[in-house]
Design a protein around this motif. Sequence first.
Motif, PDB file in Angstrom:
ATOM      1  N   THR A 163       1.296   9.377  -6.416  1.00  0.00           N
ATOM      2  CA  THR A 163       1.537  10.804  -6.182  1.00  0.00           C
ATOM      3  C   THR A 163       1.965  11.524  -7.461  1.00  0.00           C
ATOM      4  O   THR A 163       2.590  10.936  -8.340  1.00  0.00           O
ATOM      5  N   ALA A 164       1.596  12.796  -7.523  1.00  0.00           N
ATOM      6  CA  ALA A 164       1.955  13.632  -8.670  1.00  0.00           C
ATOM      7  C   ALA A 164       2.294  15.032  -8.168  1.00  0.00           C
ATOM      8  O   ALA A 164       1.959  15.396  -7.039  1.00  0.00           O
ATOM      9  N   LYS A 165       2.938  15.807  -9.012  1.00  0.00           N
ATOM     10  CA  LYS A 165       3.355  17.159  -8.651  1.00  0.00           C
ATOM     11  C   LYS A 165       2.163  17.940  -8.101  1.00  0.00           C
ATOM     12  O   LYS A 165       1.067  17.906  -8.667  1.00  0.00           O
ATOM     13  N   GLY A 166       2.394  18.615  -6.972  1.00  0.00           N
ATOM     14  CA  GLY A 166       1.340  19.410  -6.347  1.00  0.00           C
ATOM     15  C   GLY A 166       0.559  18.666  -5.283  1.00  0.00           C
ATOM     16  O   GLY A 166      -0.201  19.271  -4.531  1.00  0.00           O
ATOM     17  N   ASP A 167       0.733  17.349  -5.205  1.00  0.00           N
ATOM     18  CA  ASP A 167       0.036  16.566  -4.177  1.00  0.00           C
ATOM     19  C   ASP A 167       0.661  16.812  -2.812  1.00  0.00           C
ATOM     20  O   ASP A 167       1.804  17.262  -2.701  1.00  0.00           O
ATOM     21  N   VAL A 168      -0.105  16.472  -1.782  1.00  0.00           N
ATOM     22  CA  VAL A 168       0.409  16.495  -0.417  1.00  0.00           C
ATOM     23  C   VAL A 168       0.306  15.065   0.105  1.00  0.00           C
ATOM     24  O   VAL A 168      -0.776  14.496   0.156  1.00  0.00           O
ATOM     25  N   GLU A 220       0.829  -1.207   0.000  1.00  0.00           N
ATOM     26  CA  GLU A 220       0.000   0.000   0.000  1.00  0.00           C
ATOM     27  C   GLU A 220       0.865   1.260   0.000  1.00  0.00           C
ATOM     28  O   GLU A 220       0.512   2.256  -0.628  1.00  0.00           O
ATOM     29  N   LEU A 221       2.000   1.222   0.686  1.00  0.00           N
ATOM     30  CA  LEU A 221       2.921   2.359   0.639  1.00  0.00           C
ATOM     31  C   LEU A 221       3.426   2.545  -0.779  1.00  0.00           C
ATOM     32  O   LEU A 221       3.457   3.671  -1.292  1.00  0.00           O
ATOM     33  N   GLN A 222       3.801   1.448  -1.425  1.00  0.00           N
ATOM     34  CA  GLN A 222       4.287   1.539  -2.806  1.00  0.00           C
ATOM     35  C   GLN A 222       3.200   2.083  -3.733  1.00  0.00           C
ATOM     36  O   GLN A 222       3.471   2.920  -4.599  1.00  0.00           O
ATOM     37  N   ASN A 223       1.955   1.623  -3.543  1.00  0.00           N
ATOM     38  CA  ASN A 223       0.837   2.128  -4.353  1.00  0.00           C
ATOM     39  C   ASN A 223       0.624   3.624  -4.120  1.00  0.00           C
ATOM     40  O   ASN A 223       0.386   4.382  -5.074  1.00  0.00           O
ATOM     41  N   ALA A 224       0.709   4.053  -2.871  1.00  0.00           N
ATOM     42  CA  ALA A 224       0.521   5.468  -2.542  1.00  0.00           C
ATOM     43  C   ALA A 224       1.618   6.312  -3.177  1.00  0.00           C
ATOM     44  O   ALA A 224       1.345   7.380  -3.738  1.00  0.00           O
ATOM     45  N   LEU A 225       2.860   5.842  -3.097  1.00  0.00           N
ATOM     46  CA  LEU A 225       3.975   6.592  -3.685  1.00  0.00           C
ATOM     47  C   LEU A 225       3.850   6.687  -5.205  1.00  0.00           C
ATOM     48  O   LEU A 225       4.108   7.737  -5.791  1.00  0.00           O
ATOM     49  N   LYS A 226       3.423   5.583  -5.833  1.00  0.00           N
ATOM     50  CA  LYS A 226       3.247   5.586  -7.295  1.00  0.00           C
ATOM     51  C   LYS A 226       2.144   6.549  -7.727  1.00  0.00           C
ATOM     52  O   LYS A 226       2.213   7.141  -8.799  1.00  0.00           O
ATOM     53  N   GLN A 233      12.360  11.109  -2.710  1.00  0.00           N
ATOM     54  CA  GLN A 233      11.545  10.638  -3.840  1.00  0.00           C
ATOM     55  C   GLN A 233      10.317  11.536  -3.997  1.00  0.00           C
ATOM     56  O   GLN A 233       9.965  11.926  -5.118  1.00  0.00           O
ATOM     57  N   LEU A 234       9.681  11.881  -2.891  1.00  0.00           N
ATOM     58  CA  LEU A 234       8.506  12.757  -2.945  1.00  0.00           C
ATOM     59  C   LEU A 234       8.896  14.159  -3.415  1.00  0.00           C
ATOM     60  O   LEU A 234       8.207  14.752  -4.241  1.00  0.00           O
ATOM     61  N   LYS A 235      10.016  14.666  -2.891  1.00  0.00           N
ATOM     62  CA  LYS A 235      10.464  16.015  -3.261  1.00  0.00           C
ATOM     63  C   LYS A 235      10.770  16.093  -4.754  1.00  0.00           C
ATOM     64  O   LYS A 235      10.409  17.066  -5.420  1.00  0.00           O
TER      65      LYS A 235
END
Length: 156
Positions: free
Chosen positions: A24-29, A16-22, A51-53
């Motif tokens: 994400t897109a620019k501008g998300d929180v 689920e962490l991997q799914n959440a990271l995948k 990775q998020l940054k």
Amino acid sequence: MVIYLEKISSRKERPELQNALKATAKGDVFVIYKLDRLARSTKEFYQLTDQLKEKGVEFVSVNDSFDTTTPTGKAMFGMLAVFAEFERDIIHQRTKAGLDAARKRGKIGGRPAIDKKTKKHVRTLYNAGESATDIAKEYGIGRSTIYKILNESVDE
């Protein structure tokens, strides 16, 4: 808003962490409840937040009341990441010490072993057409345990 809920606790695979990271897109929180729920080490914290940054995603921890979009938040993140890893290590050490102490007192962890007589009954019931679910309920054990018994050699 999309919520990902991890139902397993693991150092290795957290789908689920991997799914959440995948997702994400620019501008998300990217919001988490608590820092120690995100990563298992300081190194992993930094890898995930980097990775998020790189994706242009902001990071917020609700319980720790900070976000990484400010210099203060970044500094707090670094300190809290170290303390979260320290806390996990202390819990691990205490758990290990508790188990060692219990073993010295003659306590054995885990579920009690299933005796040969019970295993024989399980095989007999299954071979007579009884379902693994019903047998498991009757003996108060998991269905997967029934299949393990059935896959063992008979002389075990």
